[in-house]
Design a protein around this motif. Structure first.
Motif, PDB file in Angstrom:
ATOM      1  N   LEU A 145      30.284  66.118  -8.374  1.00 13.33           N
ATOM      2  CA  LEU A 145      30.766  65.062  -7.462  1.00 13.33           C
ATOM      3  C   LEU A 145      31.274  65.418  -6.267  1.00 13.33           C
ATOM      4  CD1 LEU A 145      32.214  62.690 -10.314  1.00 13.33           C
ATOM      5  CD2 LEU A 145      30.133  62.320  -9.116  1.00 13.33           C
ATOM      6  N   LEU A 188      27.290  61.263  -5.533  1.00 13.06           N
ATOM      7  CA  LEU A 188      28.243  60.510  -5.216  1.00 13.06           C
ATOM      8  C   LEU A 188      28.693  59.350  -6.072  1.00 13.06           C
ATOM      9  CD1 LEU A 188      26.781  59.541  -1.505  1.00 13.06           C
ATOM     10  CD2 LEU A 188      28.522  61.130  -2.119  1.00 13.06           C
ATOM     11  N   GLY A 189      27.981  59.808  -7.487  1.00 12.13           N
ATOM     12  CA  GLY A 189      28.357  58.964  -8.635  1.00 12.13           C
ATOM     13  C   GLY A 189      26.876  58.234  -9.423  1.00 12.13           C
ATOM     14  N   GLU A 190      27.233  57.631 -10.283  1.00 12.55           N
ATOM     15  CA  GLU A 190      25.986  57.078 -11.137  1.00 12.55           C
ATOM     16  C   GLU A 190      25.460  55.955 -10.444  1.00 12.55           C
ATOM     17  OE1 GLU A 190      27.793  55.442 -14.569  1.00 12.55           O
ATOM     18  OE2 GLU A 190      27.181  57.253 -15.783  1.00 12.55           O
ATOM     19  N   ALA A 191      25.954  55.293  -9.440  1.00  8.79           N
ATOM     20  CA  ALA A 191      25.495  54.281  -8.769  1.00  8.79           C
ATOM     21  C   ALA A 191      24.246  54.744  -7.859  1.00  8.79           C
ATOM     22  CB  ALA A 191      26.483  53.528  -7.946  1.00  8.79           C
ATOM     23  N   ARG A 192      23.094  54.007  -7.833  1.00 12.84           N
ATOM     24  CA  ARG A 192      22.181  54.223  -7.014  1.00 12.84           C
ATOM     25  C   ARG A 192      22.222  53.416  -5.761  1.00 12.84           C
ATOM     26  NH1 ARG A 192      17.158  55.538  -9.919  1.00 12.84           N
ATOM     27  NH2 ARG A 192      17.824  56.097 -12.081  1.00 12.84           N
ATOM     28  N   LEU A 193      22.741  54.234  -4.730  1.00 10.79           N
ATOM     29  CA  LEU A 193      23.172  53.681  -3.562  1.00 10.79           C
ATOM     30  C   LEU A 193      22.029  53.713  -2.487  1.00 10.79           C
ATOM     31  CD1 LEU A 193      26.526  55.382  -3.406  1.00 10.79           C
ATOM     32  CD2 LEU A 193      26.117  52.902  -4.102  1.00 10.79           C
ATOM     33  N   ARG A 194      21.918  52.625  -1.513  1.00  9.56           N
ATOM     34  CA  ARG A 194      20.982  52.673  -0.386  1.00  9.56           C
ATOM     35  C   ARG A 194      21.222  53.934   0.551  1.00  9.56           C
ATOM     36  NH1 ARG A 194      17.720  48.410   1.167  1.00  9.56           N
ATOM     37  NH2 ARG A 194      17.799  46.432  -0.074  1.00  9.56           N
ATOM     38  N   HIS A 249      35.521  50.651  -3.655  1.00 10.37           N
ATOM     39  CA  HIS A 249      35.057  52.162  -3.674  1.00 10.37           C
ATOM     40  C   HIS A 249      36.171  53.014  -4.138  1.00 10.37           C
ATOM     41  CE1 HIS A 249      34.045  56.206  -2.175  1.00 10.37           C
ATOM     42  NE2 HIS A 249      33.202  56.015  -3.110  1.00 10.37           N
ATOM     43  N   GLU A 295      22.620  53.920   3.542  1.00  8.27           N
ATOM     44  CA  GLU A 295      23.558  53.667   4.720  1.00  8.27           C
ATOM     45  C   GLU A 295      24.722  53.330   3.808  1.00  8.27           C
ATOM     46  OE1 GLU A 295      21.234  51.504   3.886  1.00  8.27           O
ATOM     47  OE2 GLU A 295      21.985  49.464   3.665  1.00  8.27           O
ATOM     48  N   THR A 296      24.591  53.030   2.380  1.00  8.38           N
ATOM     49  CA  THR A 296      25.813  52.743   1.587  1.00  8.38           C
ATOM     50  C   THR A 296      26.369  54.207   1.168  1.00  8.38           C
ATOM     51  OG1 THR A 296      24.363  50.771   0.721  1.00  8.38           O
ATOM     52  CG2 THR A 296      26.714  51.445  -0.284  1.00  8.38           C
ATOM     53  N   VAL A 334      29.997  55.552   1.553  1.00  8.21           N
ATOM     54  CA  VAL A 334      30.628  56.157   0.406  1.00  8.21           C
ATOM     55  C   VAL A 334      31.236  57.421   0.721  1.00  8.21           C
ATOM     56  CG1 VAL A 334      30.005  56.852  -1.892  1.00  8.21           C
ATOM     57  CG2 VAL A 334      29.874  54.511  -1.142  1.00  8.21           C
ATOM     58  N   GLN A 372      36.065  57.935 -11.424  1.00  9.30           N
ATOM     59  CA  GLN A 372      34.777  58.962 -11.480  1.00  9.30           C
ATOM     60  C   GLN A 372      35.433  60.325 -11.374  1.00  9.30           C
ATOM     61  OE1 GLN A 372      32.072  58.730  -7.984  1.00  9.30           O
ATOM     62  NE2 GLN A 372      31.468  56.564  -8.760  1.00  9.30           N
ATOM     63  N   GLU A 398      26.070  47.324  -5.314  1.00  3.57           N
ATOM     64  CA  GLU A 398      25.771  48.627  -5.197  1.00  3.57           C
ATOM     65  C   GLU A 398      26.826  49.614  -5.999  1.00  3.57           C
ATOM     66  OE1 GLU A 398      23.654  50.450  -1.983  1.00  3.57           O
ATOM     67  OE2 GLU A 398      23.421  48.535  -1.051  1.00  3.57           O
ATOM     68  N   LYS A 446      20.934  47.931 -11.492  1.00  4.27           N
ATOM     69  CA  LYS A 446      22.040  47.824 -12.558  1.00  4.27           C
ATOM     70  C   LYS A 446      21.705  46.764 -13.470  1.00  4.27           C
ATOM     71  CE  LYS A 446      25.397  49.228  -9.458  1.00  4.27           C
ATOM     72  NZ  LYS A 446      26.351  49.998  -9.842  1.00  4.27           N
ATOM     73  N   TYR A 455      23.622  51.772 -17.227  1.00  6.44           N
ATOM     74  CA  TYR A 455      24.527  52.792 -16.867  1.00  6.44           C
ATOM     75  C   TYR A 455      25.768  52.097 -16.304  1.00  6.44           C
ATOM     76  CZ  TYR A 455      23.183  52.450 -11.755  1.00  6.44           C
ATOM     77  OH  TYR A 455      22.828  51.755 -10.664  1.00  6.44           O
ATOM     78  N   THR A 492      25.165  67.142 -11.135  1.00  6.75           N
ATOM     79  CA  THR A 492      26.169  66.777 -11.489  1.00  6.75           C
ATOM     80  C   THR A 492      27.464  66.840 -11.148  1.00  6.75           C
ATOM     81  OG1 THR A 492      26.344  68.243 -13.192  1.00  6.75           O
ATOM     82  CG2 THR A 492      25.103  66.516 -14.052  1.00  6.75           C
TER      83      THR A 492
END
Lengths: 236, 236
Positions: A171, A210-216, B226, A218-219, A223, B233, B98, B135, B69, A169
């Motif tokens: 960040l 890196l936050g709530e978002a599910r990132l690929r 971002h 490379e993203t 980030v 965040q 994303e 998402k 979310y 949790t």
């Protein structure tokens, strides 16, 4: 503004290697007297004037050596497993070079989709991005290392491991301290194994989200890179 | 986890349109009883079970409707001129989806490299990214608008214009206030004309920089996206 990369640049007359000569004279059709910019990839920029427009051995006169704007007080390294699709890793390398990064470490882990990489091709992507964004520093990149070996290498700064886990949790943006050197490990497409996470923790890597978002993959890497740069930019 | 996009999703039995049926039954080879996830693109996610594995009219049973979310308390819109290379705009759309964005406004300005866009193709890129990152909201995207018309439209929140200018020293990360709605205009590849910058200022847009780095248009757009997400965040 055209920018050329000459690793051995210095004030005075310099010869271009064949490929850069061709690009300068044949592709861009530059002529003697044309002015441009040169980066040595090590922190310096130069003004340059083409003296001899030879398509294989162009000669330019360099002057006004100066430090680029991208000389930072902190060091940023990102470790990433090459993605299944090379273009996704290349995209990360381009964007990280634009945003600012000192070194990319490529690693192969338990669930890696790709264990070999064309590092020369990756370096070309970074050189192009450095020239395009008029940077004076070329980020370092080395061949793929084994994950277990990589996490045991010394690093003078804050070390983080970022992957998808509901239990993490903290960040990165809260844990990273402005001005500190940072090394961030990014989870591969198949994610880290529990043993790998444990080994990283044992070697001083702090788990972060890196936050709530599910990132690929490379993203996430871009980030993470931007998070560290942004925290160093913020004035308030 | 496979995610399907059904704009008209609701608890209970639903029929899939032909393309989604084909993808589900022919490509993924799902069979009756297989479970997956459905998003309506409007903020809700559902659990789903395939009832009829028909390659043209698949039927599923949806249950457990819940908010995704990615339901935020602030709204984020980015306005960007389509880049000369479509893949660069598409890359921005994928990454912004994303990372999190509510709306993308495409505009044509004085120095735009491209004045028309295939919005349906762009929307498909965003749908794929929404599904991939599980998402619940599909960002809005509309056809290319004229810049002058766009800046005069009302927006309830902070409005920024970001472009390359040595005189602009305020940073987006310092000017943006956590929790506020934000609309950020990103300079096109040929940059804004002085008249366009003035018109934006006259309409309440605050000039901001995204930092020292010289970023490509699509990189600037992702960095702006971002920046706003990260500030929302941060806990410290």
């Amino acid at each position: 503004m055209n920018v050329f990369y000459l690793p051995d640049a210095n004030d005075g007359m310099v010869s271009f290697p064949e490929e850069e000569s061709r690009h300068c004279v044949k592709v861009l059709r530059m002529q003697a007297g044309d002015r441009f910019c040169v980066t040595d990839g090590k922190g310096s920029l130069y003004d340059a004037e083409l003296v001899e427009a030879h398509p294989k051995r162009a000669v330019a006169c360099l002057s006004n050596k100066r430090a680029g704007y991208d000389n930072k007080t902190f060091r940023l390294e990102i470790a990433i497993a090459p993605t299944k699709l090379n273009e996704r890793t290349e995209w990360f390398l381009e964007k990280a070079t634009e945003i600012g990064i000192d070194k990319v470490q490529l690693f192969a882990s338990c669930h890696s989709e790709r264990r070999v990489a064309n590092v020369e091709r990756f370096r070309k992507v970074m050189i192009a991005a450095m020239k395009q964004s008029i940077k004076s520093r070329l980020p370092e990149i080395e061949d793929v290392t084994d994950f277990n070996k990589m996490v045991q290498q010394p690093f003078d700064g804050q070390k983080f491991i970022a992957w998808i886990d509901d239990d993490v949790t903290d960040l990165l943006c809260d844990k990273y301290e402005k001005g500190q050197n940072a090394l961030v490990l990014i989870g591969p497409e198949g994610d880290f194994s529990p043993e790998e996470v444990q080994l990283a923790k044992d070697n001083g890597f702090v788990p972060v989200s890196l936050g709530e978002a599910r990132l690929r993959t490379e993203t996430a890497a871009v980030v993470a890179c931007h998070t560290v740069q942004l925290i160093n930019q913020m004035r308030k």
